[in-house]
Design a protein around this motif. Structure first.
Motif, PDB file in Angstrom:
ATOM      1  N   UNK A   1      36.699  53.181  38.110  1.00  0.00           N
ATOM      2  CA  UNK A   1      38.148  53.336  37.919  1.00  0.00           C
ATOM      3  C   UNK A   1      38.816  53.721  39.234  1.00  0.00           C
ATOM      4  N   UNK A   2      38.133  54.528  40.037  1.00  0.00           N
ATOM      5  CA  UNK A   2      38.670  54.905  41.348  1.00  0.00           C
ATOM      6  C   UNK A   2      38.859  53.670  42.225  1.00  0.00           C
ATOM      7  N   UNK A   3      37.861  52.776  42.227  1.00  0.00           N
ATOM      8  CA  UNK A   3      37.975  51.533  42.992  1.00  0.00           C
ATOM      9  C   UNK A   3      39.173  50.708  42.523  1.00  0.00           C
ATOM     10  N   UNK A   4      39.280  50.521  41.202  1.00  0.00           N
ATOM     11  CA  UNK A   4      40.342  49.679  40.643  1.00  0.00           C
ATOM     12  C   UNK A   4      41.725  50.271  40.924  1.00  0.00           C
ATOM     13  N   UNK A   5      41.857  51.574  40.750  1.00  0.00           N
ATOM     14  CA  UNK A   5      43.165  52.205  40.948  1.00  0.00           C
ATOM     15  C   UNK A   5      43.569  52.202  42.420  1.00  0.00           C
ATOM     16  N   UNK A   6      42.597  52.386  43.321  1.00  0.00           N
ATOM     17  CA  UNK A   6      42.911  52.307  44.751  1.00  0.00           C
ATOM     18  C   UNK A   6      43.322  50.883  45.117  1.00  0.00           C
ATOM     19  N   UNK A   7      42.672  49.914  44.519  1.00  0.00           N
ATOM     20  CA  UNK A   7      43.031  48.518  44.753  1.00  0.00           C
ATOM     21  C   UNK A   7      44.464  48.266  44.269  1.00  0.00           C
ATOM     22  N   UNK A   8      44.811  48.839  43.109  1.00  0.00           N
ATOM     23  CA  UNK A   8      46.173  48.682  42.573  1.00  0.00           C
ATOM     24  C   UNK A   8      47.206  49.323  43.497  1.00  0.00           C
ATOM     25  N   UNK A   9      46.867  50.492  44.037  1.00  0.00           N
ATOM     26  CA  UNK A   9      47.770  51.140  45.001  1.00  0.00           C
ATOM     27  C   UNK A   9      47.971  50.234  46.203  1.00  0.00           C
ATOM     28  N   UNK A  10      46.866  49.671  46.722  1.00  0.00           N
ATOM     29  CA  UNK A  10      46.953  48.793  47.877  1.00  0.00           C
ATOM     30  C   UNK A  10      47.820  47.576  47.623  1.00  0.00           C
ATOM     31  N   UNK A  11      47.648  46.962  46.444  1.00  0.00           N
ATOM     32  CA  UNK A  11      48.498  45.815  46.083  1.00  0.00           C
ATOM     33  C   UNK A  11      49.957  46.242  46.025  1.00  0.00           C
TER      34      UNK A  11
END
Length: 429
Positions: free
Chosen positions: A112-122
């Motif tokens: 979830x940390x990976x996915x949420x950081x990816x969402x922040x980056x997008x």
């Protein structure tokens, strides 16, 4: 609208020159959030490793998820800025960044940390390019490099917040709550952008920069494929991107990934003390953006500042990593180091000036895309080297940083081959 028509041209120009700061300031403050999220993992490195029970390489992946997303979105961001407009683009994507930040703060596991950081980056990936687009539509061309310097100042405010202030906030609220609060704040500024940001002075009945500077009218009817072919097929775009990779990757690694942990390891000091040292580099970087931009605009020279900054940055990394700067000189050294490292702002300026003026968003996106690939990949490679040398951490750090030094060296060599624009758009079609 009727009121605007009744104003004299001089009064309209005055309104352009005042309202532009409202538009610019909202996006500049939002850019503070961008750099905060970019740099924050380095400060909470130990907290993240403990919370998710991961090693250095997996920690680096948490940070790199942001950069992978940023890398993927740079060209689309430029297209969106040029076609949809900065206002709508920033609002829509900032909502995603806000959700991602909250989700990261509540992440129950590493996935979830990976996915949420990816969402922040997008989500935050569009803000910088939209800010550059706003500057091209609301500010005079003669001040372009100086305004880039002001963008750098905003970026470094975010980087400062992601150092000692973040350490203090985490100690009081915990890292999870801190990221939740940042997500809520991002949501509030997204609403402000929707209300107050205008893509062009003409949107509120004021004369645009094309009219005021008597320059060719910029078209919003852009063919995406043709735009990409134009920018990517321009060899000058690639040449200016190489110094950007070297300078910017080093900037990210020093300020946001391994700078604090390396200083703690090398000098045997606390996290707050190490973060305070990094702030000297950030202050140097903040000053640099304004000074280099001002001097570059004044003397109409882009190439010499870029070459000098690239070469001195290479020397700085060699002194910092291989020879180890004495701690008594570390603060002034890092100030100068941060100053010259921020020469990457020249790359944005040149990237715009060697490409079609109509494609400022796409041009900035392509240059950023190439540079951010280095910022995404290099920290992970370095993390694996550090993990492989756990028994001798100081040796591991030095080996890892040699990868970066090689990349900075390549960028410094490429800076000699960049095209001097003399502060003008030199694209000939």
């Amino acid at each position: 609208m009727k009121f605007m028509k009744e104003l004299t041209k001089a009064e309209k120009i005055k309104k352009v020159e005042s309202y532009r700061w409202i538009v610019w300031s909202i996006l500049a403050i939002m850019y503070i959030f961008v750099t905060f999220h970019r740099m924050a993992p380095g400060v909470v490195k130990n907290d993240l490793q403990e919370a998710f029970n991961v090693g250095v390489a997996q920690f680096a992946n948490i940070g790199s998820m942001y950069f992978y997303a940023y890398f993927i979105m740079q060209i689309p961001s430029g297209i969106l800025a040029d076609k949809l407009g900065p206002k709508k683009t920033v609002f829509i994507f900032s909502l995603l960044a806000a959700v991602g930040s909250v989700a990261f703060g509540m992440a129950p596991n590493i996935s979830v940390a990976y996915i949420s950081r990816f969402a922040v980056g997008i989500g935050v990936s569009v803000i910088f390019i939209c800010l550059i687009k706003i500057q091209s539509r609301w500010f005079y061309s003669r001040n372009f490099a100086l305004m880039i310097g002001f963008v750098g100042l905003a970026a470094n405010l975010g980087a400062v917040i992601a150092q000692t202030p973040l350490v203090i906030a985490v100690s009081h609220f915990g890292w999870r709550s801190t990221f939740v609060y940042m997500g809520v704040a991002m949501l509030l500024f997204a609403i402000l952008a929707l209300i107050f940001v205008k893509d062009d002075p003409k949107d509120v009945g004021l004369p645009g920069m094309d009219e005021l500077e008597n320059r060719p009218q910029v078209s919003v009817d852009i063919n995406v494929i043709d735009a990409l072919k134009s920018v990517i097929g321009n060899k000058r775009t690639w040449v200016i991107s190489l110094p950007y990779i070297g300078l910017y990757t080093g900037y990210v690694i020093l300020f946001g990934t391994y700078g604090i942990s390396f200083i703690m390891q090398a000098y045997g000091i606390s996290k707050i003390a190490a973060a305070n040292y990094i702030i000297f580099a950030i202050v140097g970087s903040a000053v640099s953006g304004l000074v280099i931009g001002y001097l570059s605009d004044k003397f109409k020279n882009r190439k010499i500042p870029l070459i000098l900054c690239s070469l001195i940055t290479l020397l700085g990394w060699i002194l910092f990593i291989i020879f180890k700067v004495p701690q008594s000189l570390l603060a002034p050294f890092l100030f100068v180091f941060g100053f010259v490292m921020t020469g990457f702002t020249m790359c944005w300026t040149v990237g715009n000036e060697v490409n079609d003026r109509n494609l400022s968003g796409v041009a900035t996106g392509v240059v950023n895309c190439i540079g951010f690939l280095g910022a995404a990949v290099v920290p992970v490679v370095m993390g694996k080297i550090i993990d492989a040398n756990k028994a001798l951490p100081e040796v591991g750090y030095r080996k890892a940083f040699m990868v970066l030094i090689v990349i900075v060296c390549v960028g410094a060599l490429a800076s000699f081959f960049t095209k001097e624009t003399r502060g003008e758009n030199i694209y000939k079609g």
